[in-house]
Design an enzyme around this catalytic site. Structure first.
Site, PDB file in Angstrom:
ATOM      1  N   GLU A   1       0.860  -1.176   0.000  1.00 44.79           N
ATOM      2  CA  GLU A   1       0.000   0.000   0.000  1.00 44.79           C
ATOM      3  C   GLU A   1       0.899   1.229   0.000  1.00 44.79           C
ATOM      4  O   GLU A   1       1.615   1.489   0.965  1.00 44.79           O
ATOM      5  CB  GLU A   1      -0.932   0.035   1.201  1.00 44.79           C
ATOM      6  CG  GLU A   1      -1.918   1.197   1.083  1.00 44.79           C
ATOM      7  CD  GLU A   1      -2.843   1.337   2.253  1.00 44.79           C
ATOM      8  OE1 GLU A   1      -2.795   2.392   2.895  1.00 44.79           O
ATOM      9  OE2 GLU A   1      -3.600   0.385   2.519  1.00 44.79           O
TER      10      GLU A   1
ATOM     11  N   CYS B   1      -2.648   8.016   4.241  1.00 41.57           N
ATOM     12  CA  CYS B   1      -2.506   7.644   2.831  1.00 41.57           C
ATOM     13  C   CYS B   1      -3.773   7.893   2.028  1.00 41.57           C
ATOM     14  O   CYS B   1      -3.705   8.115   0.813  1.00 41.57           O
ATOM     15  CB  CYS B   1      -2.088   6.186   2.717  1.00 41.57           C
ATOM     16  SG  CYS B   1      -3.169   5.046   3.622  1.00 41.57           S
TER      17      CYS B   1
END
Length: 521
Positions: free
Chosen positions: A258, A292
């Site tokens: 990720e 994020c």
């Protein structure tokens, strides 16, 4: 608005000393970890060596054998006890999270709630997802076929500083539920939170050697963590993720990555501007943008652009900034000098090249060394640092568009594809626009929390935002190898000679046509 600054810094020295004993580290060396709220040294963190990483893997592999054999019921009971301990120990976790990361108490609580939800889901879902299943045989009556799932072994988990609890839980807990062990490289700035999380699981019954925590720089131990793993989980920047992925691929080791994001929000012209502004403010400035999936680009249809921007500026300027260890603040601090430098450079560069600061735009050293005001920019154009590059801080660019199609094209015009958001007064319209966005998750009338909290649904990115998925059944299946087991029934013997094949050609052709007519696979 601002809130009072922090007067004391938990956790205590004895508390940190006790926790850091759980790190696999024999070098005798340590590094200082800074408290974001004050800039003072929080504690000295032991540093691991490559040898410590190897030892952690050896111990975890031995512990993993018994853990896998213990079965789903045992693992479920242990993980559910850990879930309860996380909730009962929340005050210590909240203090530690705030002190290490600089986030508000409310946003720290979100992490604990997420970690508990991830734990509960994987404890309950593991048997259903990984318990094995029958599959249709290619040779009915002659052969039966079943798929079973075997734990891969020991996962190498590399987590960042920004969401130490929830990001660790989303990789470590499904690995444990699947019967794997874990060697985790914790970022220095989030190590105490991870150790406190781990302690809850150990106290619940997870063998201590099964989940090892190591610390140190990626340059020193990062390759060792990846090289020793049977599966790799990495959360961090795209450049580093590419190197981790390449190293894992060189040994045919699977990986989920990720990575970065430049997440867009589309505000359609049928919204309530005030409500949309409040949603946008949280989506952009929660954890001061150090998430994020935070929104960094907003595209607003011209019909509501002026009203939305006015409301957005008003809401943003009203956010309460501070370091209180209670629920009195809306936004906290950046986590480090590096973060402050990056945010400051992005804003200064944008202004120097013609962008306008509509709100914020300033560091706040009066509150603490790394505080920075939530910032709204307009007039951001290609070539500015914050136009296409991830700021990872409290900075958002607002642009006006004339149509849905223009908004979609602008939102998709990025190398990243992690998260996106659509705000609309019509659920149908919002979902229709969401279906055109290139991202691993899309939220309608919410910024990121809908998809981020959906632990039964996969989370991950497309394009340069990553590879693979965490959460949901997909997150569990990362940690197992499917094994197909077929068994000859003996009811009919499989042909072995030319004569036997000749006798079976006609019935086999009939079977193929029958299966097609019945629409069977």
């Amino acid at each position: 608005m601002t809130a009072p600054t922090l007067s004391a810094l938990p956790p205590t020295i004895s508390f940190t000393t006790e926790l850091t004993r759980d790190i696999r580290a024999t070098t005798g060396e340590s590094v200082s970890v800074i408290a974001p709220f004050t800039g003072q040294t929080l504690h000295a963190l032991p540093v691991s060596s490559v040898g410590d990483v190897a030892d952690a893997y050896s111990r975890a592999r031995l512990a993993q054998i018994g853990w896998a054999r213990a079965g789903f019921a045992h693992r479920r009971a242990v993980l559910l006890r850990a879930h309860d301990l996380l909730l009962s120990r929340r005050e210590a976790l909240l203090d530690t999270l705030q002190t290490e990361t600089g986030k508000t108490r409310g946003q720290a609580f979100e992490e604990i709630f997420q970690a508990a939800g991830v734990t509960r889901y994987n404890a309950v879902a593991a048997r259903r997802v990984l318990g094995g299943e029958s599959r249709r045989s290619g040779l009915p009556l002659m052969v039966t076929t079943r798929v079973r799932y075997r734990p891969k072994g020991v996962a190498g988990v590399i987590t960042p500083w920004n969401f130490p609890l929830s990001l660790a839980a989303m990789d470590v807990v499904p690995a444990l539920a699947a019967g794997c062990g874990v060697v985790q490289k914790a970022d220095n700035q989030g190590a105490l939170s991870i150790l406190l999380l781990r302690r809850a699981f150990i106290d619940a019954g997870v063998p201590a050697d099964l989940w090892a925590v190591v610390t140190g720089t990626g340059a020193v131990i990062g390759e060792a963590v990846t090289a020793g793993a049977d599966y790799v989980c990495f959360t961090g920047s795209t450049p580093t993720g590419l190197r981790v992925g390449a190293q894992a691929a060189s040994s045919l080791t699977g990986a989920s990555l990720e990575l970065g994001g430049k997440n867009p929000m589309i505000v359609l012209d049928d919204v309530d501007p005030h409500r949309a502004a409040a949603q946008a403010a949280y989506a952009c400035f929660s954890s001061l943008g150090q998430l994020c999936v935070s929104i960094e680009r907003i595209y607003v249809q011209r019909g509501v652009h002026e009203q939305f921007l006015r409301e957005f500026v008003t809401v943003t300027r009203a956010l309460i900034i501070g370091s209180a260890l209670d629920y009195s603040t809306d936004v906290g601090s950046l986590t480090s000098q590096a973060q402050l430098t990056r945010v400051t450079e992005h804003v200064a560069d944008a202004v120097a090249h013609g962008a306008t600061v509509q709100a914020g735009g300033r560091a706040r050293p009066d509150l603490g060394p790394y505080f920075f005001e939530p910032t709204i920019l307009t007039g951001v154009t290609p070539g500015m640092l914050c136009y296409a590059g991830e700021t990872f801080g409290p900075v958002v660019a607002v642009s006006v568009v004339d149509s849905e199609q223009e908004a979609i094209l602008a939102a998709n015009d990025s190398d990243f594809g992690l998260n996106a958001s659509v705000l609309s007064g019509s659920a149908r319209r919002g979902l229709r626009v969401a279906g055109s966005l290139e991202a691993g998750s899309v939220n309608v009338n919410e910024g990121y929390r809908g998809s981020f909290s959906a632990v039964d649904a996969p989370m991950g990115g497309v394009k340069d935002s990553g590879l693979g998925r965490r959460n949901g059944p997909e997150g569990l299946k990362r940690f197992v190898n499917p094994v197909t087991i077929s068994r000859a029934t003996g009811v009919l013997r499989l042909p072995a000679t030319g004569v036997e094949f000749a006798r079976l050609v006609t019935p086999m052709l009939l079977l193929a046509r029958t299966l097609k007519a019945a629409r069977r696979r």
